[in-house]
Design a protein around this motif. Structure first.
Motif, PDB file in Angstrom:
ATOM      1  N   GLN A 101       0.821  -1.204   0.000  1.00 14.93           N
ATOM      2  CA  GLN A 101       0.000   0.000   0.000  1.00 14.93           C
ATOM      3  C   GLN A 101       0.858   1.258   0.000  1.00 14.93           C
ATOM      4  O   GLN A 101       0.480   2.272  -0.560  1.00 14.93           O
ATOM      5  N   PHE A 102       2.001   1.200   0.635  1.00 16.17           N
ATOM      6  CA  PHE A 102       2.862   2.366   0.737  1.00 16.17           C
ATOM      7  C   PHE A 102       3.857   2.471  -0.412  1.00 16.17           C
ATOM      8  O   PHE A 102       4.219   3.560  -0.828  1.00 16.17           O
ATOM      9  N   LEU A 103       4.307   1.345  -0.914  1.00 17.63           N
ATOM     10  CA  LEU A 103       5.440   1.352  -1.838  1.00 17.63           C
ATOM     11  C   LEU A 103       5.093   1.006  -3.281  1.00 17.63           C
ATOM     12  O   LEU A 103       5.978   1.024  -4.134  1.00 17.63           O
ATOM     13  N   ALA A 104       3.848   0.706  -3.569  1.00 16.61           N
ATOM     14  CA  ALA A 104       3.469   0.224  -4.897  1.00 16.61           C
ATOM     15  C   ALA A 104       3.926   1.139  -6.027  1.00 16.61           C
ATOM     16  O   ALA A 104       4.312   0.664  -7.090  1.00 16.61           O
ATOM     17  N   ASP A 131      11.541   9.066   1.245  1.00 13.90           N
ATOM     18  CA  ASP A 131      11.479  10.280   0.420  1.00 13.90           C
ATOM     19  C   ASP A 131      10.595  10.060  -0.799  1.00 13.90           C
ATOM     20  O   ASP A 131       9.775  10.917  -1.150  1.00 13.90           O
ATOM     21  N   ALA A 132      10.762   8.925  -1.458  1.00 21.61           N
ATOM     22  CA  ALA A 132       9.977   8.627  -2.665  1.00 21.61           C
ATOM     23  C   ALA A 132       8.504   8.500  -2.335  1.00 21.61           C
ATOM     24  O   ALA A 132       7.641   9.037  -3.054  1.00 21.61           O
ATOM     25  N   VAL A 133       8.173   7.795  -1.254  1.00 20.44           N
ATOM     26  CA  VAL A 133       6.777   7.612  -0.872  1.00 20.44           C
ATOM     27  C   VAL A 133       6.132   8.953  -0.499  1.00 20.44           C
ATOM     28  O   VAL A 133       5.031   9.277  -0.925  1.00 20.44           O
ATOM     29  N   LEU A 134       6.846   9.726   0.308  1.00 15.06           N
ATOM     30  CA  LEU A 134       6.301  11.009   0.746  1.00 15.06           C
ATOM     31  C   LEU A 134       6.179  11.998  -0.412  1.00 15.06           C
ATOM     32  O   LEU A 134       5.249  12.808  -0.447  1.00 15.06           O
ATOM     33  N   ALA A 135       7.084  11.927  -1.384  1.00 15.36           N
ATOM     34  CA  ALA A 135       6.995  12.798  -2.561  1.00 15.36           C
ATOM     35  C   ALA A 135       5.749  12.445  -3.373  1.00 15.36           C
ATOM     36  O   ALA A 135       5.086  13.338  -3.933  1.00 15.36           O
ATOM     37  N   LYS A 136       5.396  11.171  -3.450  1.00 14.86           N
ATOM     38  CA  LYS A 136       4.192  10.753  -4.185  1.00 14.86           C
ATOM     39  C   LYS A 136       2.923  11.215  -3.486  1.00 14.86           C
ATOM     40  O   LYS A 136       1.905  11.419  -4.124  1.00 14.86           O
ATOM     41  N   ALA A 138      10.176  -3.189   4.466  1.00 13.91           N
ATOM     42  CA  ALA A 138       9.508  -3.598   5.703  1.00 13.91           C
ATOM     43  C   ALA A 138       9.573  -2.480   6.745  1.00 13.91           C
ATOM     44  O   ALA A 138       8.587  -2.204   7.440  1.00 13.91           O
ATOM     45  N   ILE A 139      10.707  -1.824   6.847  1.00 13.27           N
ATOM     46  CA  ILE A 139      10.859  -0.723   7.806  1.00 13.27           C
ATOM     47  C   ILE A 139       9.957   0.447   7.435  1.00 13.27           C
ATOM     48  O   ILE A 139       9.274   1.012   8.291  1.00 13.27           O
ATOM     49  N   VAL A 140       9.917   0.802   6.165  1.00 14.57           N
ATOM     50  CA  VAL A 140       9.075   1.921   5.718  1.00 14.57           C
ATOM     51  C   VAL A 140       7.602   1.611   5.994  1.00 14.57           C
ATOM     52  O   VAL A 140       6.853   2.480   6.464  1.00 14.57           O
ATOM     53  N   ALA A 141       7.179   0.387   5.723  1.00 14.25           N
ATOM     54  CA  ALA A 141       5.787   0.010   5.992  1.00 14.25           C
ATOM     55  C   ALA A 141       5.466   0.143   7.475  1.00 14.25           C
ATOM     56  O   ALA A 141       4.385   0.613   7.840  1.00 14.25           O
ATOM     57  N   GLN A 142       6.407  -0.238   8.322  1.00 16.86           N
ATOM     58  CA  GLN A 142       6.199  -0.092   9.764  1.00 16.86           C
ATOM     59  C   GLN A 142       6.154   1.376  10.170  1.00 16.86           C
ATOM     60  O   GLN A 142       5.332   1.779  10.987  1.00 16.86           O
ATOM     61  N   LEU A 143       7.042   2.173   9.618  1.00 20.32           N
ATOM     62  CA  LEU A 143       7.089   3.589   9.966  1.00 20.32           C
ATOM     63  C   LEU A 143       5.827   4.337   9.546  1.00 20.32           C
ATOM     64  O   LEU A 143       5.397   5.268  10.217  1.00 20.32           O
ATOM     65  N   LEU A 144       5.238   3.939   8.430  1.00 22.43           N
ATOM     66  CA  LEU A 144       4.064   4.626   7.910  1.00 22.43           C
ATOM     67  C   LEU A 144       2.755   3.958   8.304  1.00 22.43           C
ATOM     68  O   LEU A 144       1.691   4.413   7.904  1.00 22.43           O
ATOM     69  N   GLY A 145       2.831   2.897   9.087  1.00 20.40           N
ATOM     70  CA  GLY A 145       1.629   2.173   9.502  1.00 20.40           C
ATOM     71  C   GLY A 145       0.804   2.944  10.519  1.00 20.40           C
ATOM     72  O   GLY A 145       1.156   4.046  10.943  1.00 20.40           O
ATOM     73  N   GLU A 146      -0.316   2.351  10.899  1.00 20.62           N
ATOM     74  CA  GLU A 146      -1.223   2.987  11.862  1.00 20.62           C
ATOM     75  C   GLU A 146      -0.545   3.207  13.206  1.00 20.62           C
ATOM     76  O   GLU A 146      -0.810   4.195  13.874  1.00 20.62           O
ATOM     77  N   THR A 147       0.277   2.259  13.613  1.00 15.21           N
ATOM     78  CA  THR A 147       1.012   2.390  14.874  1.00 15.21           C
ATOM     79  C   THR A 147       2.503   2.270  14.556  1.00 15.21           C
ATOM     80  O   THR A 147       3.060   1.175  14.570  1.00 15.21           O
ATOM     81  N   PRO A 148       3.147   3.381  14.224  1.00 16.41           N
ATOM     82  CA  PRO A 148       4.564   3.349  13.876  1.00 16.41           C
ATOM     83  C   PRO A 148       5.394   2.709  14.998  1.00 16.41           C
ATOM     84  O   PRO A 148       5.081   2.852  16.172  1.00 16.41           O
ATOM     85  N   THR A 149       6.417   1.983  14.610  1.00 14.36           N
ATOM     86  CA  THR A 149       7.278   1.323  15.582  1.00 14.36           C
ATOM     87  C   THR A 149       8.709   1.813  15.429  1.00 14.36           C
ATOM     88  O   THR A 149       9.088   2.343  14.391  1.00 14.36           O
TER      89      THR A 149
END
Length: 88
Positions: free
Chosen positions: A6-9, A81-86, A46-57
């Motif tokens: 969902q975050f990186l597609a 950076d790429a995800v946030l730019a999108k 995996a880290i980016v998905a965790q950071l951007l998830g509902e409960t960041p870890t």
């Protein structure tokens, strides 16, 4: 919970082995792969998905050398950076 896809597609597509690693529900995972398999990219995703998830870890990046840890950290920052730019 949101998945890596969902975050990186739009910025990164895993190959089948990486997808299997990322989709596995285990909390602790181990990768034993050859060179150029994409371990850094898979772990960064995996880290980016965790950071951007509902409960960041919090995530600890641990490697035998600072250079290896920095490689993963830099890849995480690049994917973020790429995800946030999108999203803008």
């Amino acid at each position: 919970m949101a998945t890596y896809a969902q975050f990186l597609a739009e910025v990164w597509t895993p190959h089948s082995g990486q997808r299997e690693f990322l989709d596995h529900p285990s909390r602790i995972k181990v990768l034993a792969c050859g060179r150029r398999w994409g371990k850094t990219d898979a772990c960064a995703a995996a880290i980016v998905a965790q950071l951007l998830g509902e409960t960041p870890t919090r995530t600890l990046i641990l490697a035998p050398t600072l250079d290896q840890a920095r490689m993963l950290f830099d890849r995480v920052v690049a994917l973020l950076d790429a995800v946030l730019a999108k999203r803008r």
